[in-house]
Design a protein around this motif. Structure first.
Motif, PDB file in Angstrom:
ATOM      1  N   ASP A 168      42.687  41.449  50.767  1.00 51.98           N
ATOM      2  CA  ASP A 168      42.709  39.988  50.910  1.00 51.98           C
ATOM      3  C   ASP A 168      44.140  39.459  50.989  1.00 51.98           C
ATOM      4  O   ASP A 168      44.427  38.563  51.786  1.00 51.98           O
ATOM      5  CB  ASP A 168      41.981  39.323  49.742  1.00 51.98           C
ATOM      6  CG  ASP A 168      40.478  39.570  49.770  1.00 51.98           C
ATOM      7  OD1 ASP A 168      39.968  40.046  50.806  1.00 51.98           O
ATOM      8  OD2 ASP A 168      39.820  39.289  48.743  1.00 51.98           O
ATOM      9  N   ASP A 213      37.933  46.613  42.900  1.00 52.11           N
ATOM     10  CA  ASP A 213      38.342  45.211  43.057  1.00 52.11           C
ATOM     11  C   ASP A 213      39.794  45.113  43.497  1.00 52.11           C
ATOM     12  O   ASP A 213      40.150  44.250  44.300  1.00 52.11           O
ATOM     13  CB  ASP A 213      38.151  44.446  41.740  1.00 52.11           C
ATOM     14  CG  ASP A 213      36.692  44.250  41.388  1.00 52.11           C
ATOM     15  OD1 ASP A 213      35.826  44.459  42.271  1.00 52.11           O
ATOM     16  OD2 ASP A 213      36.407  43.896  40.226  1.00 52.11           O
ATOM     17  N   LEU A 233      46.927  39.683  38.704  1.00 52.20           N
ATOM     18  CA  LEU A 233      46.056  39.643  37.524  1.00 52.20           C
ATOM     19  C   LEU A 233      45.209  40.914  37.433  1.00 52.20           C
ATOM     20  O   LEU A 233      45.087  41.506  36.366  1.00 52.20           O
ATOM     21  CB  LEU A 233      45.149  38.408  37.597  1.00 52.20           C
ATOM     22  CG  LEU A 233      44.198  38.226  36.426  1.00 52.20           C
ATOM     23  CD1 LEU A 233      44.969  38.030  35.139  1.00 52.20           C
ATOM     24  CD2 LEU A 233      43.287  37.031  36.680  1.00 52.20           C
ATOM     25  N   ALA A 234      44.671  41.350  38.569  1.00 56.17           N
ATOM     26  CA  ALA A 234      43.872  42.572  38.562  1.00 56.17           C
ATOM     27  C   ALA A 234      44.735  43.789  38.209  1.00 56.17           C
ATOM     28  O   ALA A 234      44.288  44.690  37.492  1.00 56.17           O
ATOM     29  CB  ALA A 234      43.202  42.770  39.921  1.00 56.17           C
ATOM     30  N   GLN A 274      45.211  43.709  34.533  1.00 54.26           N
ATOM     31  CA  GLN A 274      43.980  44.136  33.869  1.00 54.26           C
ATOM     32  C   GLN A 274      43.855  45.653  33.909  1.00 54.26           C
ATOM     33  O   GLN A 274      43.463  46.263  32.914  1.00 54.26           O
ATOM     34  CB  GLN A 274      42.756  43.503  34.539  1.00 54.26           C
ATOM     35  CG  GLN A 274      42.527  42.067  34.146  1.00 54.26           C
ATOM     36  CD  GLN A 274      42.010  41.989  32.732  1.00 54.26           C
ATOM     37  OE1 GLN A 274      42.758  42.109  31.759  1.00 54.26           O
ATOM     38  NE2 GLN A 274      40.728  41.788  32.614  1.00 54.26           N
ATOM     39  N   ALA A 326      47.323  32.487  46.294  1.00 53.65           N
ATOM     40  CA  ALA A 326      46.162  32.751  45.443  1.00 53.65           C
ATOM     41  C   ALA A 326      45.795  34.231  45.482  1.00 53.65           C
ATOM     42  O   ALA A 326      45.486  34.832  44.442  1.00 53.65           O
ATOM     43  CB  ALA A 326      44.982  31.899  45.890  1.00 53.65           C
ATOM     44  N   ALA A 327      45.845  34.826  46.663  1.00 54.19           N
ATOM     45  CA  ALA A 327      45.534  36.252  46.793  1.00 54.19           C
ATOM     46  C   ALA A 327      46.550  37.096  46.023  1.00 54.19           C
ATOM     47  O   ALA A 327      46.184  38.068  45.354  1.00 54.19           O
ATOM     48  CB  ALA A 327      45.505  36.655  48.264  1.00 54.19           C
ATOM     49  N   ARG A 328      47.806  36.721  46.095  1.00 51.03           N
ATOM     50  CA  ARG A 328      48.849  37.463  45.359  1.00 51.03           C
ATOM     51  C   ARG A 328      48.648  37.343  43.851  1.00 51.03           C
ATOM     52  O   ARG A 328      48.825  38.310  43.111  1.00 51.03           O
ATOM     53  CB  ARG A 328      50.233  36.957  45.745  1.00 51.03           C
ATOM     54  CG  ARG A 328      50.677  37.445  47.105  1.00 51.03           C
ATOM     55  CD  ARG A 328      52.056  36.934  47.456  1.00 51.03           C
ATOM     56  NE  ARG A 328      52.503  37.488  48.731  1.00 51.03           N
ATOM     57  CZ  ARG A 328      53.464  36.969  49.450  1.00 51.03           C
ATOM     58  NH1 ARG A 328      54.119  35.889  49.039  1.00 51.03           N
ATOM     59  NH2 ARG A 328      53.813  37.535  50.607  1.00 51.03           N
ATOM     60  N   GLN A 329      48.300  36.145  43.383  1.00 54.04           N
ATOM     61  CA  GLN A 329      48.080  35.945  41.952  1.00 54.04           C
ATOM     62  C   GLN A 329      46.865  36.729  41.462  1.00 54.04           C
ATOM     63  O   GLN A 329      46.902  37.335  40.384  1.00 54.04           O
ATOM     64  CB  GLN A 329      47.923  34.457  41.638  1.00 54.04           C
ATOM     65  CG  GLN A 329      49.218  33.691  41.741  1.00 54.04           C
ATOM     66  CD  GLN A 329      49.050  32.208  41.496  1.00 54.04           C
ATOM     67  OE1 GLN A 329      47.960  31.729  41.218  1.00 54.04           O
ATOM     68  NE2 GLN A 329      50.141  31.459  41.610  1.00 54.04           N
ATOM     69  N   GLU A 330      45.790  36.720  42.250  1.00 58.95           N
ATOM     70  CA  GLU A 330      44.605  37.493  41.875  1.00 58.95           C
ATOM     71  C   GLU A 330      44.930  38.983  41.835  1.00 58.95           C
ATOM     72  O   GLU A 330      44.476  39.704  40.945  1.00 58.95           O
ATOM     73  CB  GLU A 330      43.465  37.238  42.862  1.00 58.95           C
ATOM     74  CG  GLU A 330      42.815  35.881  42.698  1.00 58.95           C
ATOM     75  CD  GLU A 330      41.678  35.676  43.694  1.00 58.95           C
ATOM     76  OE1 GLU A 330      41.106  36.667  44.183  1.00 58.95           O
ATOM     77  OE2 GLU A 330      41.366  34.514  43.967  1.00 58.95           O
ATOM     78  N   LEU A 331      45.719  39.433  42.788  1.00 58.16           N
ATOM     79  CA  LEU A 331      46.122  40.841  42.826  1.00 58.16           C
ATOM     80  C   LEU A 331      46.961  41.196  41.602  1.00 58.16           C
ATOM     81  O   LEU A 331      46.763  42.228  40.975  1.00 58.16           O
ATOM     82  CB  LEU A 331      46.895  41.130  44.122  1.00 58.16           C
ATOM     83  CG  LEU A 331      47.353  42.554  44.338  1.00 58.16           C
ATOM     84  CD1 LEU A 331      46.174  43.506  44.379  1.00 58.16           C
ATOM     85  CD2 LEU A 331      48.136  42.647  45.651  1.00 58.16           C
ATOM     86  N   LEU A 340      41.280  43.153  46.680  1.00 61.40           N
ATOM     87  CA  LEU A 340      42.295  42.112  46.516  1.00 61.40           C
ATOM     88  C   LEU A 340      43.562  42.439  47.314  1.00 61.40           C
ATOM     89  O   LEU A 340      44.205  41.532  47.851  1.00 61.40           O
ATOM     90  CB  LEU A 340      42.620  41.906  45.038  1.00 61.40           C
ATOM     91  CG  LEU A 340      41.490  41.272  44.224  1.00 61.40           C
ATOM     92  CD1 LEU A 340      41.807  41.315  42.741  1.00 61.40           C
ATOM     93  CD2 LEU A 340      41.213  39.853  44.676  1.00 61.40           C
TER      94      LEU A 340
END
Length: 175
Positions: free
Chosen positions: A61, A54, A168-169, A172, A161-166, A58
């Protein structure tokens, strides 16, 4: 001499250990029960293959979103604006030429060299060119005030949004 007593053995100090990882995880290794451990010792490891996969998606993305932002800002929007400005300049030039021709035709009509319908036809042509010039001006205004800023805002929002998801991943994965 052996003596047998029934009872319960309790630890002097109990520590609760929790993972900060949210979601389902598969345990790949676990420290043996009852082992003495110290701060920083690894007690359990989880399978992170899915998270790493993932993370790669990301990262891709985020890179695509950044490229789209830069592409819009540097390659797509400026030529579009220049094309509209060129249309405006052409419409303005044609209008001025036809207005001059209308003035010349009106003078020739006063001298009896041109008929009134010819002057009226030229006046209609000038009116059409004025309408076309106003249309191009409106298109330019709307493009500058709304279309281009909205496209850039959408691209920036996608990038953020892509940076924030990255992020967060990544968090994690570290958890």
């Amino acid at each position: 001499v052996w003596s047998t007593y029934e009872g319960v053995l309790d630890a002097r100090r109990v520590e609760t250990i929790m993972s900060r990882f949210s979601g389902n995880a598969t345990i790949t290794s676990l420290a043996p029960e009852g082992a003495q451990v110290g701060e920083g010792d690894v007690l359990v490891t989880f399978d992170d293959t899915t998270l790493r996969r993932d993370l790669v998606k990301l990262e891709r993305d985020a890179a695509l979103a950044k490229a789209e932002c830069e592409s819009l800002e540097r390659a797509k929007l400026p030529p579009e604006l220049r094309a509209i400005e060129a249309q405006w300049l052409q419409a303005q030039t044609e209008l001025h030429a036809e207005q001059q021709y209308l003035r010349d035709t009106a003078e020739l009509m006063q001298d009896g060299l041109v008929s009134a319908p010819e002057v009226e036809q030229q006046r209609q042509k000038v009116d059409q060119l004025e309408a076309r010039l106003k249309q191009v001006e409106t298109q330019k205004t709307l493009t500058l005030q709304y279309l281009h800023p909205l496209q850039m805002d959408r691209a920036r929002a996608t990038l953020e949004a892509a940076r924030q998801e990255l992020a967060l991943a990544s968090q994690q994965l570290s958890n």
